[in-house]
Enzyme design. Structure first.
Site, short mmCIF file in Angstrom:
data_model
loop_
_atom_site.label_atom_id
_atom_site.label_comp_id
_atom_site.label_asym_id
_atom_site.label_seq_id
_atom_site.Cartn_x
_atom_site.Cartn_y
_atom_site.Cartn_z
N GLU A 95 -3.81 -2.90 2.80
CA GLU A 95 -4.40 -1.65 2.32
C GLU A 95 -4.42 -1.62 0.80
OE1 GLU A 95 -3.97 1.41 5.92
OE2 GLU A 95 -2.27 1.45 4.58
N CYS A 108 -4.19 1.04 -6.61
CA CYS A 108 -2.88 0.64 -6.12
C CYS A 108 -3.11 -0.48 -5.11
CB CYS A 108 -2.17 1.82 -5.47
SG CYS A 108 -0.58 1.37 -4.73
N CYS A 115 6.14 -6.75 4.45
CA CYS A 115 7.18 -6.90 3.43
C CYS A 115 8.47 -7.33 4.11
CB CYS A 115 7.40 -5.58 2.68
SG CYS A 115 8.62 -5.75 1.34
N CYS A 119 13.23 -1.79 3.54
CA CYS A 119 13.74 -0.47 3.12
C CYS A 119 13.52 0.51 4.28
CB CYS A 119 13.03 0.01 1.86
SG CYS A 119 13.19 -1.18 0.52
N CYS A 122 10.34 3.02 4.54
CA CYS A 122 9.03 2.51 4.13
C CYS A 122 8.27 1.92 5.32
CB CYS A 122 9.22 1.45 3.05
SG CYS A 122 7.70 0.59 2.61
N GLY A 195 4.13 -4.66 0.18
CA GLY A 195 4.79 -5.89 -0.24
C GLY A 195 5.63 -5.76 -1.49
N SER A 227 5.86 -2.78 -9.44
CA SER A 227 7.07 -2.10 -8.96
C SER A 227 7.87 -3.06 -8.08
CB SER A 227 6.69 -0.86 -8.16
OG SER A 227 7.82 -0.30 -7.53
N SER A 250 12.63 0.24 -8.22
CA SER A 250 12.93 1.24 -7.20
C SER A 250 14.44 1.35 -7.04
CB SER A 250 12.28 0.83 -5.87
OG SER A 250 10.88 0.81 -6.02
N LEU A 251 14.99 2.47 -7.46
CA LEU A 251 16.45 2.60 -7.53
C LEU A 251 16.99 3.35 -6.30
CD1 LEU A 251 18.60 1.78 -9.59
CD2 LEU A 251 18.32 4.01 -10.68
N CYS A 369 2.96 6.75 -1.29
CA CYS A 369 3.95 5.70 -1.47
C CYS A 369 4.68 5.45 -0.16
CB CYS A 369 5.00 6.12 -2.50
SG CYS A 369 4.34 6.34 -4.12
#
Ligand code: SAH
Ligand code: SF4
Length: 376
Positions: A95, A108, A115, A119, A122, A195, A227, A250-251, A369
């Protein structure tokens, strides 16, 4: 049997020139081809009258210029976001998203099909990993978004609302430059789709080189942002590049235990070492880093956690982008409300940390996101 043809978009300008000259043609023709494809947006070699017919014939036989097929396209009800489901040559689906902000249009794009990082909140992570994208497949997504902005493009009957009416508070991901004179031109690219870009380092960096080429797509050097979930070797490599893209990390949590519960690969790349790599990047590049923080109600949005972020990032040239959780199937968490986000921001401000709350974009079409997945 011969495999699929190599794709034009996998080549840098230097590689194209080497190929064309190895076939006995002048580098001048390579230059015309390059600007025909990237500047004039030609979609067929046969349309490039300035390229000799013999060269065009050879290209037709040996190089593919085919764009990914558009499986479906969805427009958010507010009109500011469009999401494209694209099918690659081998059938993998990815996408790409067009986002309109005040004074800018941002593409984006995805760096992998699926991926491997897993996470928990996600949708892409929940799909698992299919494969890395090639540089050309990354470049092609940007070209697709650029074409969608052409006045003659399909869907032009439903024009995007003007940037003047787009959201004014949130400058959008990777927004590091002031507004531009022609807001309808695609100027910003963020590698924040499906990804993990630093897991596909070489292809991503080659795509960045092609996208930045001044005679090519000419995306400004400072207008590409990548990112990462926190792939430490990739961050260090990026810091050592001559001209790396902007970096967002990404924290999501300010202690190792809390982070590992949300981001499984934190076990491999622990928080202390991650912060050290971030400090190295900032010092070496003399640049700030964006830190992304998906705000999950009751999970990582408390005042104590905001103070912990303030202490963790103290002394770094950092900006925090807070992203209220977008809903995805299979994860029950809820987004923090406006008051919690505001409170979080106020505490960060006390530590001298600038922050923004990412506007919820394209949620009705699952283009926000972490919502990108290719099942449909
Ligand atoms: N793999 C990279 C880039 C893609 S994800 C990375 O993780 O940084 C882009 C951003 O969306 C990341 O900050 C990611 O943590 C965040 N994100 C993932 N799922 C989300 C969700 N459901 N809601 C809000 N943000 C999410
Ligand atoms: Fe991969 Fe980023 Fe999603 Fe994590 S948030 S699973 S790294 S795409």
């Amino acid at each position: 049997m011969a495999g699929p043809l190599p794709n034009f978009h996998d080549l840098t300008r230097a590689e194209l020139t080497a190929l064309v000259t190895s076939w006995g043609f002048s580098p001048v023709h390579a230059a015309s081809l390059w600007s025909g494809v990237y500047h004039d947006d030609e979609e067929r070699f046969s349309d490039m009258a300035e390229v000799p017919a013999r060269l065009r014939a050879r290209l037709e036989q040996e190089i593919s210029l085919a764009p990914p097929a558009v499986v479906s396209e969805r427009h958010s009800t507010d009109g500011f976001t469009r999401k494209y489901l694209l099918a690659l040559a081998d059938g993998q689906r990815i996408e790409a998203v067009l986002m309109r902000f005040t004074g800018r249009v941002t593409a984006c794009v995805s760096s992998q099909a699926g991926c491997a990082m897993g996470c928990v909140f996600c949708a892409t992570g929940r799909m698992g990993f299919a494969r890395h994208l090639t540089p050309g497949e990354i470049v092609a997504q940007v070209l697709h978004v650029r074409r969608a902005l052409r006045p003659s493009a399909a869907g032009a009957a439903l024009p995007l609302p003007s940037t003047a009416s787009a959201n004014k508070r949130d400058p959008g991901p990777g927004a590091v430059q002031p507004e531009t004179p022609n807001p309808d031109r695609l100027r910003n690219v963020v590698l924040m789709g499906m990804g993990e870009p630093l897991h596909n380092y070489d292809a991503v960096m080659k795509a960045v080189e092609i996208l930045r080429d001044q005679n090519g797509p000419a995306i400004g050097a400072r207008r590409i942002t990548l990112s990462t979930v926190g792939v430490i070797p990739g961050i260090v490599r990026l810091a050592d590049e001559a001209n790396p893209p902007h970096l967002a990390v990404s924290l999501h949590a300010a202690t190792q235990a809390e982070r590992a519960a949300l981001v499984p690969v934190a076990t491999r790349w622990p928080l202390d070492a991650l912060m050290e790599a971030c400090r190295y990047y900032c010092e070496k590049r003399q640049r700030r880093i964006f830190f992304e923080w998906t705000l999950i109600a009751g999970r990582n949005d408390t005042p104590e956690q905001a103070h912990a972020v303030g202490r963790l990032l103290h002394g770094l040239p950092a900006q925090v982008n807070l992203i209220p959780l977008n809903p995805i199937p299979g994860y029950a968490g809820a987004p923090s409300d406006r008051a919690a986000a505001r409170g979080f921001q106020d505490i960060l401000a006390g530590y001298g940390l600038p922050s923004t709350v990412r506007q919820r974009r394209g949620i009705d079409i699952a283009a926000g996101c972490g919502q990108l997945a290719a099942a449909r």
